[in-house]
Design an enzyme around this catalytic site. Structure first.
Site, short mmCIF file in Angstrom:
data_model
loop_
_atom_site.label_atom_id
_atom_site.label_comp_id
_atom_site.label_asym_id
_atom_site.label_seq_id
_atom_site.Cartn_x
_atom_site.Cartn_y
_atom_site.Cartn_z
N LYS A 1 0.84 -1.21 0.00
CA LYS A 1 0.00 0.00 0.00
C LYS A 1 0.87 1.25 0.00
CE LYS A 1 -2.54 1.64 3.58
NZ LYS A 1 -2.41 3.11 3.61
N ASP B 1 -3.40 4.43 -1.87
CA ASP B 1 -4.33 4.89 -0.83
C ASP B 1 -4.32 6.41 -0.75
OD1 ASP B 1 -6.07 4.89 1.29
OD2 ASP B 1 -4.59 4.29 2.79
N LYS C 1 -7.22 8.26 -0.75
CA LYS C 1 -8.46 8.71 -0.07
C LYS C 1 -9.01 9.97 -0.74
CE LYS C 1 -7.48 6.61 4.40
NZ LYS C 1 -6.08 6.17 4.27
N ASP D 1 -13.22 14.87 -3.75
CA ASP D 1 -13.19 16.12 -4.51
C ASP D 1 -14.44 16.16 -5.38
OD1 ASP D 1 -12.30 18.49 -5.87
OD2 ASP D 1 -10.23 17.88 -5.54
N THR E 1 -10.61 4.61 10.90
CA THR E 1 -10.47 3.88 12.17
C THR E 1 -9.87 4.75 13.27
OG1 THR E 1 -8.45 3.02 11.17
CG2 THR E 1 -10.32 1.55 11.25
N ARG F 1 2.27 -0.12 11.03
CA ARG F 1 3.24 -0.04 12.12
C ARG F 1 3.58 -1.36 12.81
NH1 ARG F 1 0.24 5.23 14.32
NH2 ARG F 1 -1.41 4.05 13.28
O1 C5P Z 1 0.20 1.63 11.10
P1 C5P Z 1 -1.19 1.12 10.93
O2 C5P Z 1 -1.27 -0.40 10.91
O3 C5P Z 1 -2.19 1.75 11.88
O4 C5P Z 1 -1.56 1.59 9.43
C1 C5P Z 1 -2.79 1.88 9.02
C2 C5P Z 1 -2.71 2.26 7.57
O5 C5P Z 1 -4.03 2.15 7.06
C3 C5P Z 1 -2.26 3.68 7.31
O6 C5P Z 1 -1.52 3.69 6.09
C4 C5P Z 1 -3.56 4.45 7.17
O7 C5P Z 1 -3.46 5.54 6.26
C5 C5P Z 1 -4.49 3.39 6.61
N1 C5P Z 1 -5.92 3.56 6.91
C6 C5P Z 1 -6.46 3.67 8.18
N2 C5P Z 1 -7.80 3.83 8.39
C7 C5P Z 1 -8.63 3.84 7.36
C8 C5P Z 1 -8.12 3.71 6.07
C9 C5P Z 1 -6.76 3.55 5.88
O8 C5P Z 1 -5.75 3.63 9.15
N3 C5P Z 1 -9.95 3.92 7.58
#
Ligand code: C5P
Length: 245
Positions: A46, A73, A75, A78, A132, A223
């Site tokens: 991603k 990604d 998002k 617009d 989230t 992460r």
């Molecule tokens: O580090 P972590 O596992 O929290 O990564 C979450 C990834 O998912 C990030 O790249 C973030 O931009 C993406 N994301 C998110 N919540 C969403 C959509 C995408 O955390 N609803």
């Protein structure tokens, strides 16, 4: 597909196809290193805002050569025409997934879905329901008087009605959304934390096994892999959890 696109490769299959690694790195060099290490265990890489804003389409092309699908990604949110044209550009890059915000509304969603279909490159447009990182108080602060799960359901119905290929949602509501949208849509769940893992800024999280059992098609993990002492091992453990779920 343009001649700039990476050569087509066999799509990853099985449990691996259900794990996406969020390449949240500042530079392509670091992302490439991270991706190389983890690619044997994930089916999707991603590329998010941090990397794309700095490195642009070159990052997509290079990472697209590693035998994984690429998930762009961005998002998008617009006006209809702008999003539609951005979808066409993403198709030229040969990415498998692209995100738009469901809250962009019916016209925007419909235009994005139609354009992806018309381009015929296999791009799946995913609608982001409720991030989230947001809880009820955050929604209220932007004028949405709803529980996050109720708001996610409303947006999921809207996205399905306007032809999107999938949704991004929290693993805490993926079971409910799976019931609402049926078996066809791709449900993508970020905010995944191995049991006992650090939650960071995420508020509505779940374990890999929970998300899979609840009907998630694709887990996005950043992460917990990137910041692990041994990222490849962390990815392999998550892959095993997916397999046994
Ligand atoms: O580090 P972590 O596992 O929290 O990564 C979450 C990834 O998912 C990030 O790249 C973030 O931009 C993406 N994301 C998110 N919540 C969403 C959509 C995408 O955390 N609803």
């Amino acid at each position: 597909m343009s001649s700039d696109s990476p050569p087509p490769q066999a799509a990853p299959t099985g449990a691996r196809a259900r794990l996406a690694y969020a390449l949240d790195y500042p530079t392509l060099e670091e992302a490439r290193r991270g991706a190389d290490e983890v690619a044997p265990y994930v089916g999707v890489l991603k590329v998010g805002l941090e990397l794309f804003v700095r490195e642009g389409p070159a990052a997509v092309r290079e990472l697209g050569s590693l035998g994984c699908d690429v998930f762009l990604d961005l998002k998008l949110h617009d006006i209809t025409k702008t999003v539609e044209r951005a979808v066409a550009s993403a198709c030229q890059l040969g990415v498998r997934y692209l995100t738009v915000h469901c809250s962009g509304g019916p016209g925007m969603l419909e235009a994005a879905a139609r354009r992806a279909e018309a381009e015929g490159t296999g791009l799946c447009v995913l609608g982001v329901t409720v991030l989230t990182s947001l809880d009820r108080a955050d929604l209220e602060a932007v004028g949405v008087q709803a529980d996050p799960a109720d708001q996610a359901e409303r947006l999921a119905r809207l996205a399905k009605a306007h032809g999107l290929g999938g949704l991004v949602c929290s693993s805490t509501e993926v079971g409910r959304l799976r019931e609402v949208v049926g078996p066809e849509l791709v449900l993508v769940t970020p905010g995944i934390r191995p049991a006992g893992g650090d939650v960071g800024d995420q508020k509505r999280v779940g374990t890999p096994a929970e998300a899979i059992r609840q009907g998630s098609s694709l887990l996005v993990v950043g992460r917990p892999i990137r910041d692990a002492a041994r990222p490849a091992l962390a990815a392999r453990n998550i892959l095993e959890e997916i397999t046994s779920a």
